[in-house]
Scaffold this active site. Structure first.
Site, PDB file in Angstrom:
ATOM      1  N   ASN A   7      37.395  34.964  28.514  1.00 35.92           N
ATOM      2  CA  ASN A   7      37.242  34.656  29.935  1.00 35.92           C
ATOM      3  C   ASN A   7      36.013  33.766  30.096  1.00 35.92           C
ATOM      4  O   ASN A   7      34.884  34.241  30.117  1.00 35.92           O
ATOM      5  CB  ASN A   7      37.091  36.001  30.671  1.00 35.92           C
ATOM      6  CG  ASN A   7      36.995  35.843  32.167  1.00 35.92           C
ATOM      7  OD1 ASN A   7      36.748  34.749  32.688  1.00 35.92           O
ATOM      8  ND2 ASN A   7      37.181  36.943  32.873  1.00 35.92           N
ATOM      9  N   ARG A  91      41.685  33.081  30.162  1.00 33.20           N
ATOM     10  CA  ARG A  91      41.687  32.880  31.607  1.00 33.20           C
ATOM     11  C   ARG A  91      41.521  31.384  31.872  1.00 33.20           C
ATOM     12  O   ARG A  91      40.570  30.762  31.389  1.00 33.20           O
ATOM     13  CB  ARG A  91      40.523  33.620  32.233  1.00 33.20           C
ATOM     14  CG  ARG A  91      40.450  33.362  33.706  1.00 33.20           C
ATOM     15  CD  ARG A  91      39.207  33.937  34.285  1.00 33.20           C
ATOM     16  NE  ARG A  91      39.208  33.736  35.718  1.00 33.20           N
ATOM     17  CZ  ARG A  91      38.147  33.910  36.471  1.00 33.20           C
ATOM     18  NH1 ARG A  91      37.019  34.300  35.930  1.00 33.20           N
ATOM     19  NH2 ARG A  91      38.217  33.714  37.756  1.00 33.20           N
ATOM     20  N   HIS A 180      41.419  33.176  42.173  1.00 30.78           N
ATOM     21  CA  HIS A 180      41.238  34.632  42.071  1.00 30.78           C
ATOM     22  C   HIS A 180      42.571  35.370  41.935  1.00 30.78           C
ATOM     23  O   HIS A 180      42.667  36.568  42.215  1.00 30.78           O
ATOM     24  CB  HIS A 180      40.479  35.208  43.295  1.00 30.78           C
ATOM     25  CG  HIS A 180      39.044  34.794  43.378  1.00 30.78           C
ATOM     26  ND1 HIS A 180      38.414  34.511  44.583  1.00 30.78           N
ATOM     27  CD2 HIS A 180      38.115  34.596  42.418  1.00 30.78           C
ATOM     28  CE1 HIS A 180      37.154  34.175  44.347  1.00 30.78           C
ATOM     29  NE2 HIS A 180      36.945  34.208  43.042  1.00 30.78           N
ATOM     30  N   ARG A 241      28.184  28.342  47.524  1.00 31.04           N
ATOM     31  CA  ARG A 241      29.141  27.367  48.069  1.00 31.04           C
ATOM     32  C   ARG A 241      29.263  27.525  49.575  1.00 31.04           C
ATOM     33  O   ARG A 241      29.249  28.648  50.086  1.00 31.04           O
ATOM     34  CB  ARG A 241      30.533  27.570  47.448  1.00 31.04           C
ATOM     35  CG  ARG A 241      30.626  27.098  46.030  1.00 31.04           C
ATOM     36  CD  ARG A 241      32.000  27.399  45.444  1.00 31.04           C
ATOM     37  NE  ARG A 241      31.853  28.107  44.186  1.00 31.04           N
ATOM     38  CZ  ARG A 241      32.774  28.884  43.640  1.00 31.04           C
ATOM     39  NH1 ARG A 241      33.945  29.059  44.232  1.00 31.04           N
ATOM     40  NH2 ARG A 241      32.547  29.480  42.498  1.00 31.04           N
ATOM     41  N   GLU A 384      40.005  41.896  35.704  1.00 32.42           N
ATOM     42  CA  GLU A 384      40.725  40.666  35.371  1.00 32.42           C
ATOM     43  C   GLU A 384      41.055  40.605  33.882  1.00 32.42           C
ATOM     44  O   GLU A 384      42.116  40.115  33.496  1.00 32.42           O
ATOM     45  CB  GLU A 384      39.888  39.450  35.789  1.00 32.42           C
ATOM     46  CG  GLU A 384      39.821  39.316  37.309  1.00 32.42           C
ATOM     47  CD  GLU A 384      38.652  38.477  37.807  1.00 32.42           C
ATOM     48  OE1 GLU A 384      37.491  38.871  37.548  1.00 32.42           O
ATOM     49  OE2 GLU A 384      38.887  37.450  38.440  1.00 32.42           O
TER      50      GLU A 384
END
Ligand code: ADP
Length: 397
Positions: A7, A91, A180, A241, A384
């Site tokens: 990942n 990922r 996501h 962000r 994840e």
């Protein structure tokens, strides 16, 4: 089956190794991984911090000299415990319009992933470098699977994913993709299990609130809208962000302040959000602490975050035509009780009534609404890496 999950992010690589029984993979990880690795680069130029944990062995922590992040991948693979690996799952943040499902990485797929770096320069280049390092280490016969953050959103209807710009944007891939997705796939299934309900019967709004933040409208387990778009910059306010802003601001900055593409990228991705407004930190823990100490700008940063998240959840609820459950996940979603309370208070008119002690008691994988709340409110610990491992089992057949 021994499954290695890789990942990679813009400043770190996490690896996890599982040994699972044959047959379909369980919905949750059956155990801790056999081995994990974490490499962080970018903290000190020319060096990377590597932490390896193998079950039953002492933690191995060291700094290694690197010229580029790629130099750190070989030492991590060298540190894997002995024994064959059956499959490696990667990922991949951006699958573009080409990949709407996980895929086996053959040479052509690898090259297509490299081309997608145009859409996600911070992520896809590193991810392809990890694939290359794995190929170099194990040879081409090892099965590698790409699992995309975008593919969960392949079910969005056109009205949700087409930008109302000129139509030729769509032909050139300028459309909304959403991100996501690996987390939403895991958390929506887990939420249904916690509620003891069939996922197919549930309308859910899920909030993945980490360093990057997004909301997703999930109808019967399928994404029908989400707040991130062409890139992970659209939508909610995040750590560094901005989320959605009037695009006219960019035109203004280019025309009157001499901004280049690089300047806009830096300002909107790295110098905005919680950090840009608070001047304190991009870390929600520090924002909450500074707000409690009466800091004006941390308070404003928190208030904007709540304002935009509440409006994002409301928009998703409208798209779903109501919601049965509101799900919080990732670093902020799982750990920040005051934030969950602020949002549920704002949305109380819809029927989100929190059980305060449950909210404040570090809930993990549980329903934190009072029994007569119209909408169930859940905290789900996302996983994840396990979701990627499950995809590996499914794809390998
Ligand atoms: P990433 O997107 O990098 O995977 P995480 O899911 O780990 O990020 O989330 C990181 C965010 O979680 C940070 O903003 C951090 O402040 C926040 N966070 C972690 N623990 C807490 C906490 N106890 N209270 C509030 N925020 C927290």
């Amino acid at each position: 089956m021994r499954i290695l999950v890789m990942n990679a992010g813009s400043s770190s690589l996490k690896g996890a190794l599982w040994d699972v029984e044959g047959g379909p993979a369980p919905p949750q990880a059956p155990s801790e991984p056999l081995w994990t690795a974490r490499v962080d680069w970018g903290r000190h130029p020319g060096s990377a911090d590597v932490v390896i944990r193998a079950r039953g062995a002492a933690e191995d922590k060291r700094a290694i000299a690197i010229e580029s992040p790629r130099d750190a991948f070989g030492p991590v693979l060298d540190a894997l415990p002995a024994g064959a690996i059956d499959v490696v799952g990667h990922r991949i943040v951006h699958g573009g319009a080409r990949f709407s499902d996980s895929v086996r990485i053959e040479k052509e797929v690898r090259n297509q992933l490299a081309e997608l770096a145009e859409f996600a320069p911070e992520h896809n280049q590193i991810e392809v470098a990890v694939i290359d390092a794995v190929t170099q280490h194990f040879g081409t016969s090892l099965t590698q699977i790409a699992v995309f953050d975008t593919s969960f959103h392949a079910t969005m209807p056109e009205a949700a994913y087409v930008y109302p710009g000129p139509r030729d944007w769509l032909d050139s891939g300028i459309r909304r993709y959403g991100f996501h997705g690996i987390s939403y796939s895991y958390t929506s299934r887990r939420a249904a299990a916690i509620l003891k309900r069939d996922l197919a019967s549930l309308k859910m709004v899920a909030c993945h609130l980490g360093n990057g933040c997004s909301v997703c409208a999930i109808d019967g387990g399928r994404s029908v809208d989400t707040s991130m778009g062409f890139t992970p910059l659209e939508g909610l306010m995040m750590g560094t962000r901005s989320g959605s802003i009037d695009p006219g601001i960019c035109i203004y900055l280019i025309r009157h302040r001499g901004y280049s593409a690089g300047d806009l990228d830096r300002v909107l991705n790295k110098e905005s959000g919680l950090k840009g407004i608070s001047g304190v930190s991009a870390d929600m823990r520090e924002i909450v602490a500074a707000r409690e100490a009466g800091d004006r700008w941390a308070t404003l940063a928190y208030d904007i975050f709540v304002h935009r998240l509440s409006s994002g959840v409301g928009a998703m609820a409208a798209i779903l035509g109501g919601m049965d459950a509101l799900v919080f996940t990732a670093g902020i979603g799982e750990n920040c009780a005051p934030l969950r309370e602020s949002v549920c208070e704002r949305l109380a008119f819809l029927g989100t009534r929190l059980d305060r002690p449950a909210n404040e008691g570090s809930p993990v994988d549980r329903d934190i609404a009072v029994p007569d709340s119209r909408i169930r409110v859940l905290v789900v610990a996302t996983d994840e890496d396990w979701e990627i491992a499950r995809e590996c089992v499914r794809m390998r057949g």
